[in-house]
Scaffold this motif. Structure first.
Motif, PDB file in Angstrom:
ATOM      1  N   PHE A  28       0.703  -1.329   0.024  1.00 54.14           N
ATOM      2  CA  PHE A  28      -0.035   0.103   0.003  1.00 54.14           C
ATOM      3  C   PHE A  28       0.843   1.398  -0.161  1.00 54.14           C
ATOM      4  CE2 PHE A  28      -3.724  -2.390   0.257  1.00 54.14           C
ATOM      5  CZ  PHE A  28      -4.896  -1.273   0.342  1.00 54.14           C
ATOM      6  N   PHE A  29       1.967   1.235   0.847  1.00 53.30           N
ATOM      7  CA  PHE A  29       2.668   2.384   0.623  1.00 53.30           C
ATOM      8  C   PHE A  29       3.518   2.612  -0.521  1.00 53.30           C
ATOM      9  CE2 PHE A  29       7.031   4.438   1.778  1.00 53.30           C
ATOM     10  CZ  PHE A  29       6.683   5.604   2.262  1.00 53.30           C
ATOM     11  N   VAL A  30       3.997   1.452  -1.142  1.00 49.26           N
ATOM     12  CA  VAL A  30       4.894   1.326  -2.494  1.00 49.26           C
ATOM     13  C   VAL A  30       3.632   2.105  -3.331  1.00 49.26           C
ATOM     14  CG1 VAL A  30       5.688   0.142  -4.422  1.00 49.26           C
ATOM     15  CG2 VAL A  30       6.452  -0.158  -1.933  1.00 49.26           C
ATOM     16  N   SER A  31       2.416   1.815  -3.241  1.00 45.96           N
ATOM     17  CA  SER A  31       1.503   2.239  -4.426  1.00 45.96           C
ATOM     18  C   SER A  31       1.374   3.606  -4.228  1.00 45.96           C
ATOM     19  CB  SER A  31      -0.023   1.520  -3.883  1.00 45.96           C
ATOM     20  OG  SER A  31       0.319   0.078  -4.089  1.00 45.96           O
ATOM     21  N   LEU A  32       1.315   4.199  -2.933  1.00 42.73           N
ATOM     22  CA  LEU A  32       1.162   5.652  -2.908  1.00 42.73           C
ATOM     23  C   LEU A  32       2.402   6.281  -3.501  1.00 42.73           C
ATOM     24  CD1 LEU A  32      -0.442   8.154  -1.804  1.00 42.73           C
ATOM     25  CD2 LEU A  32       0.680   7.685   0.689  1.00 42.73           C
ATOM     26  N   VAL A  33       3.449   5.713  -3.104  1.00 40.88           N
ATOM     27  CA  VAL A  33       4.895   6.666  -3.586  1.00 40.88           C
ATOM     28  C   VAL A  33       4.684   6.650  -5.032  1.00 40.88           C
ATOM     29  CG1 VAL A  33       7.418   6.424  -3.319  1.00 40.88           C
ATOM     30  CG2 VAL A  33       5.947   5.827  -1.307  1.00 40.88           C
ATOM     31  N   MET A  34       4.402   5.326  -5.558  1.00 45.41           N
ATOM     32  CA  MET A  34       4.488   5.348  -7.173  1.00 45.41           C
ATOM     33  C   MET A  34       3.455   6.283  -7.583  1.00 45.41           C
ATOM     34  SD  MET A  34       5.223   1.336  -8.119  1.00 45.41           S
ATOM     35  CE  MET A  34       3.799   0.697  -7.429  1.00 45.41           C
ATOM     36  N   ALA A  35       2.321   6.485  -7.107  1.00 45.95           N
ATOM     37  CA  ALA A  35       1.417   7.086  -7.721  1.00 45.95           C
ATOM     38  C   ALA A  35       1.735   8.676  -7.823  1.00 45.95           C
ATOM     39  CB  ALA A  35       0.086   7.077  -6.999  1.00 45.95           C
ATOM     40  N   VAL A  36       2.318   9.100  -6.605  1.00 42.18           N
ATOM     41  CA  VAL A  36       2.728  10.246  -6.258  1.00 42.18           C
ATOM     42  C   VAL A  36       3.889  10.849  -7.174  1.00 42.18           C
ATOM     43  CG1 VAL A  36       3.655  12.097  -4.829  1.00 42.18           C
ATOM     44  CG2 VAL A  36       1.596  10.526  -4.149  1.00 42.18           C
ATOM     45  N   PHE A  37       5.101  10.132  -7.135  1.00 40.72           N
ATOM     46  CA  PHE A  37       6.369  10.441  -7.716  1.00 40.72           C
ATOM     47  C   PHE A  37       6.339   9.823  -8.855  1.00 40.72           C
ATOM     48  CE2 PHE A  37       7.529  10.538  -3.219  1.00 40.72           C
ATOM     49  CZ  PHE A  37       8.041  11.801  -3.215  1.00 40.72           C
ATOM     50  N   CYS A  38       5.415   9.169  -9.556  1.00 44.66           N
ATOM     51  CA  CYS A  38       5.475   8.691 -10.849  1.00 44.66           C
ATOM     52  C   CYS A  38       4.333   9.195 -11.604  1.00 44.66           C
ATOM     53  CB  CYS A  38       5.460   7.270 -11.003  1.00 44.66           C
ATOM     54  SG  CYS A  38       6.774   6.446 -10.326  1.00 44.66           S
ATOM     55  N   LYS A  39       3.509  10.229 -11.096  1.00 42.73           N
ATOM     56  CA  LYS A  39       2.514  10.926 -11.710  1.00 42.73           C
ATOM     57  C   LYS A  39       1.481  10.150 -12.302  1.00 42.73           C
ATOM     58  CE  LYS A  39       5.857  14.539 -12.661  1.00 42.73           C
ATOM     59  NZ  LYS A  39       6.415  15.376 -13.899  1.00 42.73           N
ATOM     60  N   VAL A  40       1.104   9.177 -11.580  1.00 45.04           N
ATOM     61  CA  VAL A  40      -0.117   8.085 -12.091  1.00 45.04           C
ATOM     62  C   VAL A  40      -1.668   8.655 -11.427  1.00 45.04           C
ATOM     63  CG1 VAL A  40      -1.134   5.887 -11.915  1.00 45.04           C
ATOM     64  CG2 VAL A  40       1.253   6.223 -12.031  1.00 45.04           C
ATOM     65  N   PRO A  41      -2.489   9.356 -12.368  1.00 44.57           N
ATOM     66  CA  PRO A  41      -3.592   9.583 -11.639  1.00 44.57           C
ATOM     67  C   PRO A  41      -4.527   8.384 -11.109  1.00 44.57           C
ATOM     68  CG  PRO A  41      -3.343  10.191 -14.062  1.00 44.57           C
ATOM     69  CD  PRO A  41      -2.460   9.325 -13.813  1.00 44.57           C
ATOM     70  N   LEU A  42      -4.968   8.926  -9.967  1.00 41.48           N
ATOM     71  CA  LEU A  42      -5.737   7.646  -9.143  1.00 41.48           C
ATOM     72  C   LEU A  42      -6.834   7.208  -9.657  1.00 41.48           C
ATOM     73  CD1 LEU A  42      -5.554   9.287  -5.475  1.00 41.48           C
ATOM     74  CD2 LEU A  42      -3.747   7.762  -6.701  1.00 41.48           C
ATOM     75  N   ASN A  43      -7.475   7.796 -10.501  1.00 39.89           N
ATOM     76  CA  ASN A  43      -8.563   7.275 -11.381  1.00 39.89           C
ATOM     77  C   ASN A  43      -8.206   6.287 -12.327  1.00 39.89           C
ATOM     78  OD1 ASN A  43      -7.782   9.050 -13.102  1.00 39.89           O
ATOM     79  ND2 ASN A  43      -9.821   9.843 -13.456  1.00 39.89           N
ATOM     80  N   ARG A  44      -6.977   6.218 -12.922  1.00 40.59           N
ATOM     81  CA  ARG A  44      -6.484   5.274 -13.886  1.00 40.59           C
ATOM     82  C   ARG A  44      -6.161   3.850 -13.290  1.00 40.59           C
ATOM     83  NH1 ARG A  44      -1.817   8.173 -16.964  1.00 40.59           N
ATOM     84  NH2 ARG A  44      -1.282   6.035 -17.148  1.00 40.59           N
ATOM     85  N   ILE A  45      -5.744   3.874 -11.997  1.00 42.05           N
ATOM     86  CA  ILE A  45      -5.345   2.689 -11.586  1.00 42.05           C
ATOM     87  C   ILE A  45      -6.508   1.439 -11.745  1.00 42.05           C
ATOM     88  CG2 ILE A  45      -4.463   1.601  -9.268  1.00 42.05           C
ATOM     89  CD1 ILE A  45      -3.621   4.039  -8.459  1.00 42.05           C
ATOM     90  N   LYS A  46      -7.566   1.655 -11.446  1.00 40.13           N
ATOM     91  CA  LYS A  46      -8.506   0.675 -11.552  1.00 40.13           C
ATOM     92  C   LYS A  46      -8.784   0.220 -12.986  1.00 40.13           C
ATOM     93  CE  LYS A  46     -12.463   4.086 -11.404  1.00 40.13           C
ATOM     94  NZ  LYS A  46     -13.655   4.517 -10.736  1.00 40.13           N
ATOM     95  N   GLN A  47      -8.280   0.954 -14.098  1.00 38.73           N
ATOM     96  CA  GLN A  47      -8.579   0.650 -15.374  1.00 38.73           C
ATOM     97  C   GLN A  47      -7.177  -0.139 -16.047  1.00 38.73           C
ATOM     98  OE1 GLN A  47      -8.776   4.260 -17.574  1.00 38.73           O
ATOM     99  NE2 GLN A  47     -10.391   5.191 -16.128  1.00 38.73           N
ATOM    100  N   ALA A  48      -6.398  -0.546 -14.941  1.00 37.89           N
ATOM    101  CA  ALA A  48      -5.118  -1.231 -15.391  1.00 37.89           C
ATOM    102  C   ALA A  48      -5.568  -2.695 -15.865  1.00 37.89           C
ATOM    103  CB  ALA A  48      -3.920  -1.089 -14.437  1.00 37.89           C
ATOM    104  N   PRO A  49      -4.996  -3.264 -16.797  1.00 38.52           N
ATOM    105  CA  PRO A  49      -5.390  -4.954 -17.113  1.00 38.52           C
ATOM    106  C   PRO A  49      -5.018  -5.651 -15.784  1.00 38.52           C
ATOM    107  CG  PRO A  49      -4.201  -3.826 -18.954  1.00 38.52           C
ATOM    108  CD  PRO A  49      -4.243  -2.800 -17.838  1.00 38.52           C
ATOM    109  N   ILE A  50      -3.996  -5.416 -15.257  1.00 37.34           N
ATOM    110  CA  ILE A  50      -3.747  -6.110 -14.101  1.00 37.34           C
ATOM    111  C   ILE A  50      -4.627  -6.089 -12.867  1.00 37.34           C
ATOM    112  CG2 ILE A  50      -1.879  -6.351 -12.156  1.00 37.34           C
ATOM    113  CD1 ILE A  50       0.372  -5.923 -14.060  1.00 37.34           C
ATOM    114  N   PHE A  51      -5.256  -4.815 -12.848  1.00 35.07           N
ATOM    115  CA  PHE A  51      -6.157  -4.730 -11.609  1.00 35.07           C
ATOM    116  C   PHE A  51      -7.452  -5.451 -12.027  1.00 35.07           C
ATOM    117  CE2 PHE A  51      -9.453  -2.504  -9.455  1.00 35.07           C
ATOM    118  CZ  PHE A  51      -8.863  -2.055  -8.255  1.00 35.07           C
ATOM    119  N   ARG A  52      -7.960  -5.590 -13.341  1.00 33.87           N
ATOM    120  CA  ARG A  52      -9.006  -6.637 -13.468  1.00 33.87           C
ATOM    121  C   ARG A  52      -8.740  -7.980 -13.497  1.00 33.87           C
ATOM    122  NH1 ARG A  52      -9.019  -2.373 -17.810  1.00 33.87           N
ATOM    123  NH2 ARG A  52      -8.138  -4.122 -19.458  1.00 33.87           N
TER     124      ARG A  52
END
Length: 435
Positions: free
Chosen positions: A264-288
């Motif tokens: 969970f912490f790594v996910s937050l760090v990647m989202a912030v420092f790698c500029k990943v919009p949070l609403n795009r995470i659930k659209q990732a093929p791996i998420f599905r």
């Protein structure tokens, strides 16, 4: 009544094998309706720990995928393959083994199968050889990955049996690696040389084979993509270190808590420092794909815990005696079940708690663990089917290798050989590291 309930479980497993995917979980739901509402059984334990671990790892992988990290890992693998074409039968399975071990999912292998096929074809190597060994390696590597759902399901059980993470990995990682080496060797000996294959020659004559080298035209890798891989692998290293040096550090956290908190912490760090919009995470093929795996485990594993749990005393008396005299039979049970369910994670979550509850020792569980990788028995699993589809040379089309008799395809012998070699090797390692 026991006979009826076991018959219900077997029937649902067979139905799950036929439905596949989310259908595996739905088959378990049907079984729960019959078991609870009709047969009057109390609902068993839900595999909460396994589900939570899978959710957290899938979350982190999804963020990394959206940041471009998965693409960067694949790019590195492609470069290695193209720069060393003479050793394709060695490097191809090694590449998919490493990718799967690091990412915890075998679907990463699908990203490099096209490259493996092209490099093999360009250098006169029969593509079915490195493709089959690469697919088998990606499936076996699930049992070597410290963050895969299958390994998580296994370790949360043996951890309670007093086995340290170091000892567990000292058994399962070398076993998986040895199995992959054997599988790669067997695969490299299958079939005639490409230049002597009449099907290939006929397809070349008819213009059905693309002989032009495919250049990399994809967009360049961004700094954020590279950064996401650094953060994710850093999280994996931290998890492994926390588990390996638990006694040195002096903490009392279990593997479940360490993995979930870190991911969970790594996910937050990647989202912030790698500029990943949070609403795009659930659209990732791996998420599905991850959501599907959770449904699979929830349905079929809950059903098994309901039925087996109601008769654990009777089953323990019978099974414990048999497995005491013939411990290798546990690997056969793992093998057959995974071949039906097409899921290492579901097989582990389904059977390993049962094995522990009936008195099977941790060494036997660890040594047999690699046998949950029998997803290649038929050639319809996504990675095997994709490997066949990506090959235009016809190396999979010969009557000897086309799967017309279910098991006569290039994945079968390498996979079987790898597991047959790895299980005894695992038992040998278990006598050294597990006491």
């Amino acid at each position: 009544m026991l006979f009826v309930q076991v018959l219900l479980l077997l029937g649902c497993i067979i139905l799950a094998a036929k439905l596949g995917g989310v259908g595996v979980g739905l088959a378990g739901g049907l079984g729960m309706v019959v078991a609870v509402y009709i047969l009057g059984l109390a609902p068993g334990n839900i595999p909460v720990s396994v589900i939570l671990i899978i959710m957290s790892v899938i979350l982190a992988l999804s963020v990394m995928q959206e940041a471009g990290g998965m693409k960067y890992m694949v790019k590195c693998a492609e470069k290695l393959l193209r720069n060393n074409p003479r050793y394709i039968n060695i490097i191809a399975p090694a590449t998919t083994f490493v990718l799967t071990t690091l990412a915890g999912t075998g679907y990463t292998a699908m990203s490099v199968l096209n490259v493996i096929q092209q490099v093999a074809k360009d250098n006169g190597v029969r593509p079915s050889q490195p493709l089959s060994s690469s697919v088998v390696a990606s499936q076996i590597a699930i049992t070597a990955s410290p963050i895969s759902g299958a390994t998580a399901a296994m370790y949360v059980v043996v951890e309670k049996m007093g086995v340290s993470f170091v000892d567990a990995m000292a058994v399962i990682f070398p076993s998986a690696l040895f199995g992959c080496i054997v599988a790669a060797f067997v695969a490299s000996r299958q079939g005639c040389e490409l230049k002597d294959d009449p099907i290939y020659l006929e397809r070349v004559k008819n213009g059905l084979v693309n002989l032009d080298d495919i250049e990399d035209t994809d967009e360049p890798i961004t700094p954020e993509a590279k950064r996401s891989v650094f953060f994710f692998l850093g999280g994996v290293i931290f998890i492994v270190a926390m588990l390996m040096f638990k006694s040195v550090i002096g903490h009392h956290l279990g593997s479940k808590d360490i993995i979930i908190i870190t991911m969970f912490f790594v996910s937050l760090v990647m989202a912030v420092f790698c500029k990943v919009p949070l609403n795009r995470i659930k659209q990732a093929p791996i998420f599905r794909d991850g959501a599907e795996s959770i449904i699979v485990i929830l349905g079929i594993v809950w059903l098994s815990s309901t039925i087996i749990g109601a008769h654990i005393g009777q089953i323990k008396d019978i099974a414990a005696t048999v497995l005491h005299h013939y411990p290798f039979l546990l690997s056969l049970v793992f093998f057959c079940t995974s071949a039906l369910l097409f899921s290492q994670g579901a097989t582990s979550a389904l059977l390993i708690p049962i094995a522990a509850s009936i008195g099977v020792d941790a060494g036997t569980i660890l040594a047999s663990f690699i046998a949950v990788s029998a997803l290649y028995i038929t050639n319809i699993y996504p990675t095997t089917a994709f490997a066949i589809a990506t090959d235009d040379t016809g190396s999979f089309l010969s009557r000897k290798w086309n799967g017309s008799f279910i098991v006569n395809h290039p994945f079968f012998l390498p996979g079987i050989s790898g597991i047959i070699a790895a299980v005894p090797f695992g038992f040998l390692l278990a006598t050294v590291f597990v006491h």
